[in-house]
Design an enzyme around this catalytic site. Structure first.
Site, PDB file in Angstrom:
ATOM      1  N   ARG A 150      -1.628   0.937   6.438  1.00 43.46           N
ATOM      2  CA  ARG A 150      -1.020   0.172   7.435  1.00 43.46           C
ATOM      3  C   ARG A 150      -2.466  -0.401   8.076  1.00 43.46           C
ATOM      4  NH1 ARG A 150       2.639  -0.320   4.793  1.00 43.46           N
ATOM      5  NH2 ARG A 150       4.893   0.101   5.425  1.00 43.46           N
ATOM      6  N   HIS A 200      -2.930  -7.388   0.410  1.00 44.81           N
ATOM      7  CA  HIS A 200      -1.729  -6.543   0.588  1.00 44.81           C
ATOM      8  C   HIS A 200      -1.152  -6.383  -0.993  1.00 44.81           C
ATOM      9  CE1 HIS A 200       1.628  -4.830   3.307  1.00 44.81           C
ATOM     10  NE2 HIS A 200       1.443  -4.122   2.218  1.00 44.81           N
TER      11      HIS A 200
END
Length: 315
Positions: free
Chosen positions: A231, A278
Site C-alpha cells: 500500500r 500497480h
C-alpha cells in the site's frame, strides 16, 4: 448433492460496469459449477439482497437498507476503504485469490532477484565495459518482509526456497519453517536492521500508515533496497526521498498514495526509484469467482465464511 435453497440466493454485484462486464460470465460459471440456485444482478431491491459482491469504488456506500444481508464479499484484497463503514454490520470477507497470490510471488521474486543480481547495470549495456564478475548468491542476501499474511507468507516461502535469508515481521507472533519470524515493536527494529532488501506487504490501517517514517528508514542498512507492492501510504514519501540520499540505494514502488501517480511527482524522474503502475498482482476473474461462489455456498449452508475481516483490526 444440490446446495439449492428453497428460494434462490439474491446476489447483488455492486461494482463498476467495467467489472460487471469482466466478472458476469465467470461468476455465473462458478455458481453453476456448485449447482447454486441464484439471482445475480447489478440492481436488486435492497431488502431482498442476501449477498453483495463488492468493490469500494462501486455504487453501494450505505449498507443500512440491506436488511437481510448475510455477507459482503470484497472483490479486492484490500479492505481499508470498507472495513470502517459504520453502516456495514454483516460479515465482510476479503478476496484471497490463488492467482493474485501467485502473481504477487512472481513480482516480488522477480524484483528481488533484479536488485540482488544488479541486473540493471548489465541490461543497459553501459559503453564498452566488459568486466566479468561472479554474481552474488542468494544465501548471502537478507530479505525482510513486513507482513506475514497470505501474500507475505507465500512470498517469504518462495524467497526461502531460492536460498535467501528471509525474515518476516508481523504484529502478532507467527511461525513458518525456515523463516525468521519477528513481531512487535522490538521485532520491527530487528527486522529493519537486517533488511538488505525490504518488502512491504502489510495492510493499510491507522497503525501501519507511514510505518516507514524517517526514524524507521534510518534503521535500514546502507545500500538497502525497498520493494513496495503493498500500500502506498505505508511509506512517508518525503522521508523516503531523504533516505535515498543516505542509506537507501533504490526503491521499487508499485503502489502510491494517489493513483495514477501524478506526473509531477518526484518519484517519476528519480534515478534511484523504479515506478511500476500497480501491476504487482491483480485479481483474476475466473479464480476469484470460484472464491466468491464458495463463500456464497458456505453462507447458505450455515458454514463459516472464508477470509473474514477482523473489523477491529482493519484486515
Amino acid at each position: 448433492m444440490s446446495t439449492n435453497p428453497a428460494d434462490p440466493a439474491q446476489i447483488l454485484f455492486a461494482a463498476t460496469e467495467a467489472r460487471w462486464n469482466t466478472y458476469e460470465t465467470p461468476l455465473r460459471d462458478a455458481f453453476d459449477e456448485i449447482d447454486l440456485s441464484y439471482r445475480l444482478a447489478t440492481e436488486l431491491p435492497p431488502d431482498q439482497v442476501d449477498f453483495i459482491i463488492y468493490a469500494p469504488n462501486g455504487p453501494v456506500q450505505d449498507f443500512a437498507p440491506f436488511t437481510r444481508l448475510r455477507a459482503v464479499l470484497n472483490l479486492w484484497a484490500g479492505v481499508e476503504n470498507v472495513a470502517g463503514n459504520d453502516t456495514l454490520t454483516a460479515p465482510l470477507a476479503r478476496m484471497v485469490d490463488p492467482s493474485l497470490t501467485q502473481g504477487m510471488v512472481e513480482w516480488v521474486l522477480g524484483h528481488t532477484l533484479r536488485h540482488h543480481l544488479g541486473m540493471d547495470a548489465h541490461i543497459v549495456n553501459p559503453g564498452n565495459d566488459w568486466t566479468p564478475a561472479a554474481p552474488p548468491l542468494a544465501e548471502d542476501k537478507r530479505v525482510t518482509i513486513l507482513g506475514l499474511g497470505e501474500l507475505g507468507l507465500a512470498c517469504a516461502e518462495a524467497l526461502h526456497r531460492v536460498g535467501f535469508q528471509v525474515a518476516g515481521w508481523s504484529r502478532s507472533r507467527k511461525e513458518a519453517p525456515g523463516i525468521i519470524c519477528l513481531h512487535g515493536q522490538d521485532g520491527l527494529v530487528d527486522a529493519l536492521r537486517r533488511a538488505d532488501i525490504l518488502v512491504l506487504l502489510l495492510p493499510l490501517t491507522s497503525q501501519t500508515e507511514n510505518l516507514l517514517n524517517a526514524d524507521r528508514l534510518a534503521q535500514l542498512p546502507s545500500g538497502s533496497v525497498i520493494l513496495n507492492p503493498g500500500r502506498g501510504a505505508l511509506i512517508d514519501d518525503d522521508a523516503l526521498l531523504e533516505a535515498l540520499k543516505r542509506n537507501v540505494a533504490h526503491a521499487t514502488l508499485d503502489v502510491f498514495r494517489t493513483e495514477p501517480l501524478p506526473q509531477d511527482h518526484p518519484f517519476w524522474h528519480h534515478p534511484q526509484v523504479t515506478v511500476t503502475p500497480h501491476i504487482a498482482s491483480e485479481t483474476r476473474p475466473r479464480s476469484a469467482a470460484r472464491v466468491i461462489a464458495e463463500n456464497v455456498r458456505r453462507g447458505i449452508a450455515g458454514e463459516p465464511l472464508l477470509h473474514l475481516v477482523d473489523r477491529t483490526a482493519g484486515y
